[in-house]
Design a protein around this motif. Structure first.
Motif, PDB file in Angstrom:
ATOM      1  N   SER A  84       0.821  -1.195   0.009  1.00  0.00           N
ATOM      2  CA  SER A  84      -0.134  -0.074  -0.003  1.00  0.00           C
ATOM      3  C   SER A  84       1.155   1.157   0.088  1.00  0.00           C
ATOM      4  CB  SER A  84      -1.009  -0.150   1.027  1.00  0.00           C
ATOM      5  OG  SER A  84      -0.226   0.118   2.431  1.00  0.00           O
ATOM      6  N   TRP A  85       1.900   1.224   0.891  1.00  0.00           N
ATOM      7  CA  TRP A  85       2.964   2.432   0.928  1.00  0.00           C
ATOM      8  C   TRP A  85       3.425   2.811  -0.722  1.00  0.00           C
ATOM      9  CZ3 TRP A  85       5.789   0.155   5.773  1.00  0.00           C
ATOM     10  CH2 TRP A  85       4.990   0.276   6.763  1.00  0.00           C
ATOM     11  N   GLU A  86       3.959   1.617  -1.048  1.00  0.00           N
ATOM     12  CA  GLU A  86       4.571   1.560  -2.531  1.00  0.00           C
ATOM     13  C   GLU A  86       3.727   2.090  -3.477  1.00  0.00           C
ATOM     14  OE1 GLU A  86       6.492  -1.984  -2.990  1.00  0.00           O
ATOM     15  OE2 GLU A  86       7.904  -1.955  -1.373  1.00  0.00           O
ATOM     16  N   ARG A  87       2.448   1.501  -3.337  1.00  0.00           N
ATOM     17  CA  ARG A  87       1.613   1.830  -4.367  1.00  0.00           C
ATOM     18  C   ARG A  87       1.062   3.199  -4.338  1.00  0.00           C
ATOM     19  NH1 ARG A  87      -3.739   0.680  -3.731  1.00  0.00           N
ATOM     20  NH2 ARG A  87      -3.126  -0.820  -2.027  1.00  0.00           N
ATOM     21  N   LEU A  88       0.484   3.561  -2.952  1.00  0.00           N
ATOM     22  CA  LEU A  88       0.012   4.792  -2.953  1.00  0.00           C
ATOM     23  C   LEU A  88       0.584   5.960  -2.973  1.00  0.00           C
ATOM     24  CD1 LEU A  88      -2.867   3.493  -0.183  1.00  0.00           C
ATOM     25  CD2 LEU A  88      -2.934   3.930  -2.653  1.00  0.00           C
ATOM     26  N   VAL A  89       1.828   5.985  -2.574  1.00  0.00           N
ATOM     27  CA  VAL A  89       2.743   7.259  -2.793  1.00  0.00           C
ATOM     28  C   VAL A  89       3.500   7.111  -3.956  1.00  0.00           C
ATOM     29  CG1 VAL A  89       4.918   8.244  -1.576  1.00  0.00           C
ATOM     30  CG2 VAL A  89       3.135   7.162  -0.084  1.00  0.00           C
ATOM     31  N   ALA A  95      10.725   2.932  -4.051  1.00  0.00           N
ATOM     32  CA  ALA A  95      10.498   2.289  -2.778  1.00  0.00           C
ATOM     33  C   ALA A  95      11.262   0.860  -2.838  1.00  0.00           C
ATOM     34  CB  ALA A  95       9.320   2.301  -2.162  1.00  0.00           C
ATOM     35  N   LYS A  96      11.046   0.140  -4.006  1.00  0.00           N
ATOM     36  CA  LYS A  96      11.302  -1.260  -4.230  1.00  0.00           C
ATOM     37  C   LYS A  96      12.993  -1.114  -3.995  1.00  0.00           C
ATOM     38  CE  LYS A  96       7.475  -3.113  -6.372  1.00  0.00           C
ATOM     39  NZ  LYS A  96       7.131  -3.982  -5.273  1.00  0.00           N
ATOM     40  N   ALA A  97      13.622  -0.172  -4.807  1.00  0.00           N
ATOM     41  CA  ALA A  97      15.087   0.101  -4.874  1.00  0.00           C
ATOM     42  C   ALA A  97      15.526   0.377  -3.463  1.00  0.00           C
ATOM     43  CB  ALA A  97      15.365   1.098  -5.717  1.00  0.00           C
ATOM     44  N   PHE A  98      15.159   1.176  -2.469  1.00  0.00           N
ATOM     45  CA  PHE A  98      15.468   1.164  -1.437  1.00  0.00           C
ATOM     46  C   PHE A  98      15.700   0.172  -0.521  1.00  0.00           C
ATOM     47  CE2 PHE A  98      15.206   2.442   3.021  1.00  0.00           C
ATOM     48  CZ  PHE A  98      16.488   3.483   3.001  1.00  0.00           C
ATOM     49  N   HIS A  99      14.281  -0.533  -0.590  1.00  0.00           N
ATOM     50  CA  HIS A  99      14.272  -1.692   0.334  1.00  0.00           C
ATOM     51  C   HIS A  99      15.155  -2.849  -0.291  1.00  0.00           C
ATOM     52  CE1 HIS A  99      10.727   0.566   2.101  1.00  0.00           C
ATOM     53  NE2 HIS A  99      11.155  -0.105   3.201  1.00  0.00           N
ATOM     54  N   TYR A 153       4.629  16.668   0.222  1.00  0.00           N
ATOM     55  CA  TYR A 153       3.551  16.679  -0.765  1.00  0.00           C
ATOM     56  C   TYR A 153       3.243  15.291  -1.270  1.00  0.00           C
ATOM     57  CZ  TYR A 153       0.871  17.422  -5.173  1.00  0.00           C
ATOM     58  OH  TYR A 153      -0.104  17.539  -5.944  1.00  0.00           O
ATOM     59  N   ALA A 154       4.355  14.353  -1.426  1.00  0.00           N
ATOM     60  CA  ALA A 154       4.207  12.991  -2.169  1.00  0.00           C
ATOM     61  C   ALA A 154       3.379  12.223  -1.303  1.00  0.00           C
ATOM     62  CB  ALA A 154       5.517  12.451  -2.513  1.00  0.00           C
ATOM     63  N   VAL A 155       3.716  12.236   0.130  1.00  0.00           N
ATOM     64  CA  VAL A 155       3.167  11.538   1.091  1.00  0.00           C
ATOM     65  C   VAL A 155       1.640  11.908   1.224  1.00  0.00           C
ATOM     66  CG1 VAL A 155       3.077  11.011   3.642  1.00  0.00           C
ATOM     67  CG2 VAL A 155       5.185  10.995   2.351  1.00  0.00           C
ATOM     68  N   ALA A 156       1.409  13.240   1.211  1.00  0.00           N
ATOM     69  CA  ALA A 156      -0.135  13.611   1.329  1.00  0.00           C
ATOM     70  C   ALA A 156      -0.927  13.168   0.120  1.00  0.00           C
ATOM     71  CB  ALA A 156      -0.179  15.114   1.254  1.00  0.00           C
ATOM     72  N   VAL A 157      -0.367  13.246  -0.990  1.00  0.00           N
ATOM     73  CA  VAL A 157      -0.978  12.450  -2.080  1.00  0.00           C
ATOM     74  C   VAL A 157      -1.190  10.970  -1.928  1.00  0.00           C
ATOM     75  CG1 VAL A 157      -1.061  11.649  -4.474  1.00  0.00           C
ATOM     76  CG2 VAL A 157      -0.181  14.088  -3.923  1.00  0.00           C
TER      77      VAL A 157
END
Length: 358
Positions: A84-89, A95-99, A153-157
């Motif tokens: 959900s975090w990866e898809r919605l933000v 995100a996949k690269a960082f993890h 802003y990206a998180v708010a979206v």
């Protein structure tokens, strides 16, 4: 595994749990689960973000392996939550690269930004005290304001998308108040009965994870308060940095930095003791990378303060600023985003419960 696979597996397990209901008092997930008989994708996203991965339900469950049901609710919800975090933000690739390579990415970015700061420092003003003798205040604002605001802003979206996907009703102020109180107390890490959670190993109840989480939470808030107070003093009262130890910015910042160091060391230590099979195993390295980045940011800030006026201060300054810039820019793609989503889930849960009581 794909998102559909994660959702299907979480749905299978939640439906079995909903028939059993042995763990109803453990945390916010299980009372929320009992409202439904069938679970849409948005319902699963909501339940996953309510889950604090305390793992008490797993160690109390009679249907874990080797039972044929093979329930592992902490892992199933952890996968949906991470998706959900990866898809919605988005974009998911970051995100996949960082993890996948969190420590390496964080290290390269910190050093890269530190080098950039060192190069920019040749533009330092003719006059200035403390850190501003190396980098001017206006230059720091110009660099760090976008690095802080754009990720927010990206998180708010992403949070707006979460609210729409889960079908939560319009919130009211009381929903927000209750959710903030629960977040501050970390209510869902007390195991439902106040004995703590089972994050470390099997049937060992402990409040250690709750305490270390609170150290990180309040440490971060104190550091944010230090920056906010310093900004008001600078622009409204015309009181320029550097500030003495007994000033509000320094007292907030030093206390917050110490709490962050303690909290990150503690959480990292607990994570090495916990069973990785009871979480989203694929992001273990990224989560440890984030903990290391947050701890290094706090520790470098404390070291910088201690070294003020010494020959190593310029080196510590660029390293600290590099860590801060990296922390800000990676905010939507690291474990830090979980705080925003979990708080939003708690607010949504209160709004849903209020709607149901009408």
């Amino acid at each position: 595994m794909s998102l559909d696979t994660h959702l299907s597996e979480a749905r299978r397990q939640i439906e079995i749990c909903n028939a059993c209901r042995y763990c109803e008092g453990f945390c916010s997930v299980f009372p929320a689960m009992t409202r439904e008989k069938a679970f849409a994708d948005g319902d699963l996203t909501h339940l996953a973000n309510l889950c604090h991965n305390c793992r008490g339900c797993y160690y109390s469950c009679q249907y874990t392996e080797p039972h044929e049901f093979a329930l592992n609710i902490p892992a199933a919800l952890a996968e949906v939550r991470q998706d959900s975090w990866e898809r919605l933000v988005g974009p998911q690739v970051l995100a996949k690269a960082f993890h996948r390579s969190g420590v390496a990415i964080a290290g390269v970015l910190v050093l890269g930004f530190a080098l950039l700061m060192a190069l920019i420092s040749v533009m330092r003003p003719v006059s200035g005290e403390g850190f501003y003798a190396e980098l001017s205040h206006n230059l720091m604002v110009a660099l760090f304001a976008p690095a802080f605001l754009l990720p927010l802003y990206a998180v708010a979206v992403g949070l707006r998308r979460y609210w729409t996907e889960t079908g939560a009703p319009k919130m009211v102020l009381s929903d927000v108040f209750i959710a903030f109180k629960q977040a501050g107390q970390l209510k869902n890490l007390n195991g439902g009965q106040g004995q703590g959670c089972n994050f470390e190993r099997e049937d060992r109840y402990t409040d250690a994870r709750r305490w270390f989480h609170q150290a990180v939470l309040f440490g971060f808030l104190l550091c944010f308060a230090a920056t906010s107070v310093a900004t008001l003093m600078h622009y409204l009262l015309d009181l320029k940095a550097p500030y003495p130890l007994l000033s509000l910015p320094k007292m907030f910042g030093v206390t917050g930095g110490i709490l962050l160091v303690i909290g990150t060391i503690g959480l990292g230590w607990l994570k090495t003791k916990a069973d990785p099979e009871l979480g989203a195993k694929r992001v273990w390295g990224g989560e440890m990378g984030f903990i290391a980045l947050l701890g290094f940011t706090a520790a470098s800030g404390l070291a910088l303060y201690a070294a003020t006026g010494s020959a190593v201060m310029p080196i510590l300054l660029v390293l600290h600023l590099g860590a801060v810039a990296t922390l800000f820019l990676l905010l939507p793609y690291t474990k830090m985003v979980h705080g925003f989503f979990r708080l939003t889930a708690l607010i949504a849960e209160e709004a849903i419960k209020r709607r149901g009581s009408m």
